[in-house]
Design a protein around this motif. Structure first.
Motif, PDB file in Angstrom:
ATOM      1  N   PRO A 105       0.831  -1.207   0.000  1.00 33.82           N
ATOM      2  CA  PRO A 105       0.000   0.000   0.000  1.00 33.82           C
ATOM      3  C   PRO A 105       0.863   1.254   0.000  1.00 33.82           C
ATOM      4  O   PRO A 105       1.168   1.819   1.031  1.00 33.82           O
ATOM      5  CB  PRO A 105      -0.798  -0.129   1.297  1.00 33.82           C
ATOM      6  N   SER A 106       1.260   1.668  -1.164  1.00 34.52           N
ATOM      7  CA  SER A 106       2.130   2.816  -1.318  1.00 34.52           C
ATOM      8  C   SER A 106       1.407   3.905  -2.097  1.00 34.52           C
ATOM      9  O   SER A 106       0.654   3.597  -3.021  1.00 34.52           O
ATOM     10  CB  SER A 106       3.392   2.383  -2.077  1.00 34.52           C
ATOM     11  N   ARG A 112       1.487  -1.893  -5.331  1.00 34.36           N
ATOM     12  CA  ARG A 112       1.851  -3.136  -6.019  1.00 34.36           C
ATOM     13  C   ARG A 112       1.003  -4.275  -5.472  1.00 34.36           C
ATOM     14  O   ARG A 112       0.711  -4.320  -4.282  1.00 34.36           O
ATOM     15  CB  ARG A 112       3.331  -3.362  -5.738  1.00 34.36           C
ATOM     16  N   ILE A 113       0.625  -5.188  -6.363  1.00 29.15           N
ATOM     17  CA  ILE A 113      -0.076  -6.404  -5.971  1.00 29.15           C
ATOM     18  C   ILE A 113       0.609  -7.540  -6.707  1.00 29.15           C
ATOM     19  O   ILE A 113       0.782  -7.492  -7.923  1.00 29.15           O
ATOM     20  CB  ILE A 113      -1.571  -6.372  -6.354  1.00 29.15           C
ATOM     21  N   GLU A 114       0.990  -8.583  -5.966  1.00 30.20           N
ATOM     22  CA  GLU A 114       1.638  -9.711  -6.620  1.00 30.20           C
ATOM     23  C   GLU A 114       1.149 -11.027  -6.047  1.00 30.20           C
ATOM     24  O   GLU A 114       0.719 -11.094  -4.906  1.00 30.20           O
ATOM     25  CB  GLU A 114       3.157  -9.607  -6.509  1.00 30.20           C
ATOM     26  N   GLY A 156      -3.570   1.337  -7.025  1.00 32.76           N
ATOM     27  CA  GLY A 156      -3.759   1.964  -5.716  1.00 32.76           C
ATOM     28  C   GLY A 156      -5.193   1.850  -5.237  1.00 32.76           C
ATOM     29  O   GLY A 156      -5.454   1.563  -4.063  1.00 32.76           O
ATOM     30  N   GLU A 157      -6.152   2.064  -6.145  1.00 30.57           N
ATOM     31  CA  GLU A 157      -7.569   1.925  -5.777  1.00 30.57           C
ATOM     32  C   GLU A 157      -7.892   0.491  -5.370  1.00 30.57           C
ATOM     33  O   GLU A 157      -8.615   0.260  -4.409  1.00 30.57           O
ATOM     34  CB  GLU A 157      -8.466   2.353  -6.936  1.00 30.57           C
ATOM     35  N   GLN A 215      -7.525  -3.666   1.124  1.00 31.03           N
ATOM     36  CA  GLN A 215      -7.019  -3.364   2.453  1.00 31.03           C
ATOM     37  C   GLN A 215      -8.093  -2.795   3.375  1.00 31.03           C
ATOM     38  O   GLN A 215      -8.031  -2.975   4.586  1.00 31.03           O
ATOM     39  CB  GLN A 215      -5.858  -2.382   2.351  1.00 31.03           C
ATOM     40  N   GLY A 216      -9.085  -2.155   2.811  1.00 29.43           N
ATOM     41  CA  GLY A 216     -10.124  -1.526   3.615  1.00 29.43           C
ATOM     42  C   GLY A 216     -11.203  -2.476   4.106  1.00 29.43           C
ATOM     43  O   GLY A 216     -12.129  -2.050   4.786  1.00 29.43           O
ATOM     44  N   ASN A 217     -11.087  -3.766   3.797  1.00 26.85           N
ATOM     45  CA  ASN A 217     -12.124  -4.728   4.171  1.00 26.85           C
ATOM     46  C   ASN A 217     -11.495  -6.032   4.629  1.00 26.85           C
ATOM     47  O   ASN A 217     -10.467  -6.445   4.099  1.00 26.85           O
ATOM     48  CB  ASN A 217     -13.035  -5.006   2.967  1.00 26.85           C
TER      49      ASN A 217
END
Length: 187
Positions: A72-73, A78-80, A100-101, A107-109
């Protein structure tokens, strides 16, 4: 920034009949080199464009034993997938804002739902959809849970880098004053 938690996971869903899937719904679309993004209300969809990263990221994600690692930058989200070295969403080719969205959505759930949807009724199931709501139980059955973890090392490194750059900028700002005072002291 959303608080860091490691209590996240993605509930995956498999279609009962590949000819019948949910329609993604209202959205706007963004085209990037690796992915096409569908940004809707409380959901984000992605389709892969012909690239190694997209093919590796999307291929088998609904059924594979795997884990997602998210960074979360603000500048370099990045997602891997942990199981494949090229299965990564990153950089401008992937879509920095869109990644990012998606990171913020996941991350918010505690639970994010993942399934295939279509861009139109009776359409081809090709949009990998990340949603806050479960898909229809009539059309989908629950699959395996996909664990998600934060790449805390990357977050820590980015924070350290930002602090170092901030200190360097502070030093540069005080440098002209130092040069002026040295000039006047020498005369």
């Amino acid at each position: 920034m959303v608080p860091i938690t490691n209590c996240m996971h993605i509930q995956r869903y498999l279609t009962k009949d590949k000819a019948k899937v949910e329609v993604f719904g209202e959205h706007y679309k963004e085209h990037k080199w690796d992915f096409d993004w569908y940004i809707g209300d409380k959901k984000i969809g992605v389709t892969g464009n012909p690239s190694t990263e997209a093919e590796c990221f999307i291929g088998g994600i609904l059924v594979a034993d795997d884990e997602l690692i998210i960074t979360p930058s603000q500048k370099r989200p990045r997602i891997e997938r942990a199981s494949k070295s090229y299965a990564v969403m990153r950089g401008n080719d992937g879509g920095l804002e869109e990644i990012g969205e998606l990171v913020r959505l996941i991350q918010g759930n505690d639970v994010t739902h993942m399934y295939l949807s279509s861009d139109r009724p009776e359409g081809y199931a090709r949009i990998l959809t990340f949603s806050l709501t479960e898909p229809s139980k009539e059309l989908y059955k629950k699959g395996k849970i996909l664990p998600v973890r934060i790449d805390e090392d990357a977050v820590k490194q980015e924070l350290e880098l930002e602090q170092m750059l901030s200190r360097m900028n502070q030093s540069r700002k005080s440098l002209p004053f130092l040069q002026i005072s040295l000039f006047f002291n020498c005369n």
